[in-house]
Design an enzyme around this catalytic site. Sequence first.
Site, PDB file in Angstrom:
ATOM      1  N   GLY A 227       0.838  -1.195   0.000  1.00 58.26           N
ATOM      2  CA  GLY A 227       0.000   0.000   0.000  1.00 58.26           C
ATOM      3  C   GLY A 227       0.868   1.239   0.000  1.00 58.26           C
ATOM      4  O   GLY A 227       1.985   1.237  -0.537  1.00 58.26           O
ATOM      5  N   SER A 228       0.368   2.305   0.607  1.00 62.09           N
ATOM      6  CA  SER A 228       1.070   3.590   0.555  1.00 62.09           C
ATOM      7  C   SER A 228       2.236   3.644   1.549  1.00 62.09           C
ATOM      8  O   SER A 228       2.252   2.912   2.541  1.00 62.09           O
ATOM      9  CB  SER A 228       0.086   4.714   0.876  1.00 62.09           C
ATOM     10  OG  SER A 228      -0.427   4.520   2.173  1.00 62.09           O
ATOM     11  N   GLY A 232       2.311   2.294   5.314  1.00 65.41           N
ATOM     12  CA  GLY A 232       3.405   1.348   5.572  1.00 65.41           C
ATOM     13  C   GLY A 232       4.195   1.747   6.808  1.00 65.41           C
ATOM     14  O   GLY A 232       4.570   0.896   7.635  1.00 65.41           O
ATOM     15  N   GLU A 249       5.697  -3.412   0.746  1.00 68.67           N
ATOM     16  CA  GLU A 249       5.798  -3.082  -0.687  1.00 68.67           C
ATOM     17  C   GLU A 249       5.004  -1.805  -0.878  1.00 68.67           C
ATOM     18  O   GLU A 249       3.781  -1.800  -0.784  1.00 68.67           O
ATOM     19  CB  GLU A 249       5.239  -4.258  -1.474  1.00 68.67           C
ATOM     20  CG  GLU A 249       5.763  -4.305  -2.881  1.00 68.67           C
ATOM     21  CD  GLU A 249       4.868  -3.552  -3.809  1.00 68.67           C
ATOM     22  OE1 GLU A 249       5.142  -2.348  -4.030  1.00 68.67           O
ATOM     23  OE2 GLU A 249       3.889  -4.137  -4.286  1.00 68.67           O
ATOM     24  N   CYS A 283       1.779  -0.058  -8.438  1.00 66.15           N
ATOM     25  CA  CYS A 283       2.958   0.352  -7.674  1.00 66.15           C
ATOM     26  C   CYS A 283       4.186   0.450  -8.562  1.00 66.15           C
ATOM     27  O   CYS A 283       5.028   1.307  -8.381  1.00 66.15           O
ATOM     28  CB  CYS A 283       3.204  -0.600  -6.526  1.00 66.15           C
ATOM     29  SG  CYS A 283       3.106  -2.315  -7.020  1.00 66.15           S
TER      30      CYS A 283
HETATM   31  P1  NAD Z   1      -3.432   2.396   2.075  1.00 66.04           P
HETATM   32  O1  NAD Z   1      -1.974   2.145   2.078  1.00 66.04           O
HETATM   33  O2  NAD Z   1      -3.973   3.279   3.134  1.00 66.04           O
HETATM   34  O3  NAD Z   1      -4.240   0.999   2.176  1.00 66.04           O
HETATM   35  C1  NAD Z   1      -3.723  -0.260   1.788  1.00 66.04           C
HETATM   36  C2  NAD Z   1      -4.282  -1.334   2.714  1.00 66.04           C
HETATM   37  O4  NAD Z   1      -3.898  -1.038   4.057  1.00 66.04           O
HETATM   38  C3  NAD Z   1      -5.820  -1.454   2.756  1.00 66.04           C
HETATM   39  O5  NAD Z   1      -6.179  -2.812   2.949  1.00 66.04           O
HETATM   40  C4  NAD Z   1      -6.181  -0.681   4.020  1.00 66.04           C
HETATM   41  O6  NAD Z   1      -7.395  -1.106   4.581  1.00 66.04           O
HETATM   42  C5  NAD Z   1      -5.030  -1.034   4.923  1.00 66.04           C
HETATM   43  N1  NAD Z   1      -4.762  -0.073   5.995  1.00 66.04           N
HETATM   44  C6  NAD Z   1      -4.999   1.257   5.997  1.00 66.04           C
HETATM   45  N2  NAD Z   1      -4.587   1.796   7.170  1.00 66.04           N
HETATM   46  C7  NAD Z   1      -4.103   0.784   7.916  1.00 66.04           C
HETATM   47  C8  NAD Z   1      -3.509   0.707   9.214  1.00 66.04           C
HETATM   48  N3  NAD Z   1      -3.365   1.772   9.986  1.00 66.04           N
HETATM   49  N4  NAD Z   1      -3.092  -0.500   9.641  1.00 66.04           N
HETATM   50  C9  NAD Z   1      -3.233  -1.589   8.882  1.00 66.04           C
HETATM   51  N5  NAD Z   1      -3.771  -1.591   7.655  1.00 66.04           N
HETATM   52  C10 NAD Z   1      -4.197  -0.410   7.171  1.00 66.04           C
HETATM   53  O7  NAD Z   1      -3.804   2.901   0.629  1.00 66.04           O
HETATM   54  P2  NAD Z   1      -5.096   3.719   0.154  1.00 66.04           P
HETATM   55  O8  NAD Z   1      -5.535   4.721   1.158  1.00 66.04           O
HETATM   56  O9  NAD Z   1      -6.085   2.715  -0.301  1.00 66.04           O
HETATM   57  O10 NAD Z   1      -4.450   4.466  -1.104  1.00 66.04           O
HETATM   58  C11 NAD Z   1      -3.697   5.648  -0.867  1.00 66.04           C
HETATM   59  C12 NAD Z   1      -2.493   5.706  -1.767  1.00 66.04           C
HETATM   60  O11 NAD Z   1      -1.644   4.583  -1.554  1.00 66.04           O
HETATM   61  C13 NAD Z   1      -2.785   5.630  -3.245  1.00 66.04           C
HETATM   62  O12 NAD Z   1      -3.140   6.869  -3.739  1.00 66.04           O
HETATM   63  C14 NAD Z   1      -1.485   5.124  -3.807  1.00 66.04           C
HETATM   64  O13 NAD Z   1      -0.595   6.191  -3.990  1.00 66.04           O
HETATM   65  C15 NAD Z   1      -0.949   4.223  -2.726  1.00 66.04           C
HETATM   66  N6  NAD Z   1      -1.186   2.778  -2.984  1.00 66.04           N
HETATM   67  C16 NAD Z   1      -0.116   2.024  -3.312  1.00 66.04           C
HETATM   68  C17 NAD Z   1      -0.298   0.689  -3.593  1.00 66.04           C
HETATM   69  C18 NAD Z   1       0.850  -0.183  -3.998  1.00 66.04           C
HETATM   70  O14 NAD Z   1       0.656  -1.163  -4.690  1.00 66.04           O
HETATM   71  N7  NAD Z   1       2.063   0.115  -3.553  1.00 66.04           N
HETATM   72  C19 NAD Z   1      -1.556   0.112  -3.516  1.00 66.04           C
HETATM   73  C20 NAD Z   1      -2.637   0.908  -3.132  1.00 66.04           C
HETATM   74  C21 NAD Z   1      -2.422   2.242  -2.862  1.00 66.04           C
END
Ligand code: NAD
Length: 480
Positions: A227-228, A232, A249, A283
């Site tokens: 994720g972000s 992360g 990642e 990503c």
């Molecule tokens: P995010 O990183 O917040 O969410 C990814 C996952 O993490 C989701 O399942 C979410 O429910 C979970 N999550 C959120 N907060 C958490 C916490 N405190 N503890 C544990 N898990 C948690 O991403 P988002 O808000 O959906 O998207 C925001 C930005 O992230 C996007 O605009 C993009 O730039 C980036 N992103 C990157 C990837 C990647 O493949 N690297 C994937 C999705 C989003």
Amino acid sequence: MDKIKMLINGEWVGAGEDEWLPVYNPSTGEKLAEIVNATEKQIDTAVEVAREAFESKEWKSFKPYERGQLLMELATYIRENKDKLSELECLDVGKPMTQARNDIEAAARYFEFYAGAADKLMGDSIPIEDGLLDVTVLEPMGVTAHIIPWNYPIQIMSRSVAAAIATGNAVIVKSAEDTPLTANALAKWFAQCKLPKGIFQHVTGLGSTAGSHLVSHEGVDQITFTGSVKTGITVMKAAAESVTPVTLELGGKSPNIVFQDADLEKAAEGVKNAIVQNAGQTCSAGSRLLVHSSIKETFVNQLAEKFAALKVGRGIEDPDIGPILNKRQYEKILSYLEIGKKEGKILTGGEPVKVEDTSGYYIQPTIIDGLEHNSTLAQEEIFGPVLTVFTFEDIEEAIALANQTEYGLVTGIWTSNIDTAHYTAQGVKSGQVFVNNYGAGGGVQMPFGGYKKSGIGREKGFEALKNYVQIKNIAVKYNM
Ligand code: NAD
């Protein structure tokens, strides 16, 4: 309207009246389903159950090759249900059908690959001295938590779940709140397979509550997060409290470097695909073009023509570019485009697209020129179909620019000179480097992960298995 329940302890678990969250079809804006916003108590139960399942005699008696056989059965199930699963992924994420079908194929390949690896992971024997046998054995971590993003739900879930089960762990998947459908489909397979219940569980809910509670849980032994960067870091801080290892990642700002001796047509096709796949919500998207100044005009014109010909539309109609996942992501991209208009020059695209009879969020594929290297758009992950263009004069400048962000996930190099290719590959700080291609077809066998803020650890390939094992050294002294 589907109410999607969680799989905890082999049972389907729902929520109270007010605790369901909506899931939308990004192509149309219609409501597709509802998911449970898991409570802390439900997460606690999942972790306790996973621990019991992991420690159970039943699981310990599963031989590695039997774990492999099970994963292979799942791969077969995925292939046999490819049409249905592709449609689910297309509806849930909005991605064009061809891309959804590729994702289902990749998911099957992950289960196959790690099925084969399950009984081939071995320790070492280490020469110490006569009369002493020293060996390392690899043991599963225990309970592993898998936090899945919304952009490639079934692929990203499959790559870590397959590796974790192959190595003998109990798995808890928390799918993204926007895209739970294919995880739920796989959970249905797990619910009826021969694994002890509790070895695979699926929970849903908000990241800030359900996800956060799971990654802070003392009972979790390993966390894989995609994720972000921001989230992360939060996950890593939470894991630090219980000294739990994390694999992260976290995306990128990956460059495609085009040298003057490249096959420009092939490079243009590669550069285009690297940014428009999944509407740039990838990503490893190639979101920066670094092009030699002598070919810039020709190359960028070639690219702009290709961008202008791309069809934007509903995923199910299999266009080149589907919708942006949700309003929040759409507005984020639009605000980047506004900055682009002020600080640079839009060469093509730059506007939203209205797709008839839908409330989906669509954006034209966009190329932006004339930005400073230290500008917001040159540095931040836009996560949309937006390519930024920069020029370089020589190889050293190309490498320096490639490395000039806080990310380091992927680099594409386009050249016909082998020395240029190797020298650049060595110089870039990037987890994967592709020469005259970008992605090598996705390759489940190739280690994938990032330098710098792109993450920690590697997924895919044999490398990923290391995330899910402890190394125990045993020294046996014998007196003969
Ligand atoms: P995010 O990183 O917040 O969410 C990814 C996952 O993490 C989701 O399942 C979410 O429910 C979970 N999550 C959120 N907060 C958490 C916490 N405190 N503890 C544990 N898990 C948690 O991403 P988002 O808000 O959906 O998207 C925001 C930005 O992230 C996007 O605009 C993009 O730039 C980036 N992103 C990157 C990837 C990647 O493949 N690297 C994937 C999705 C989003």
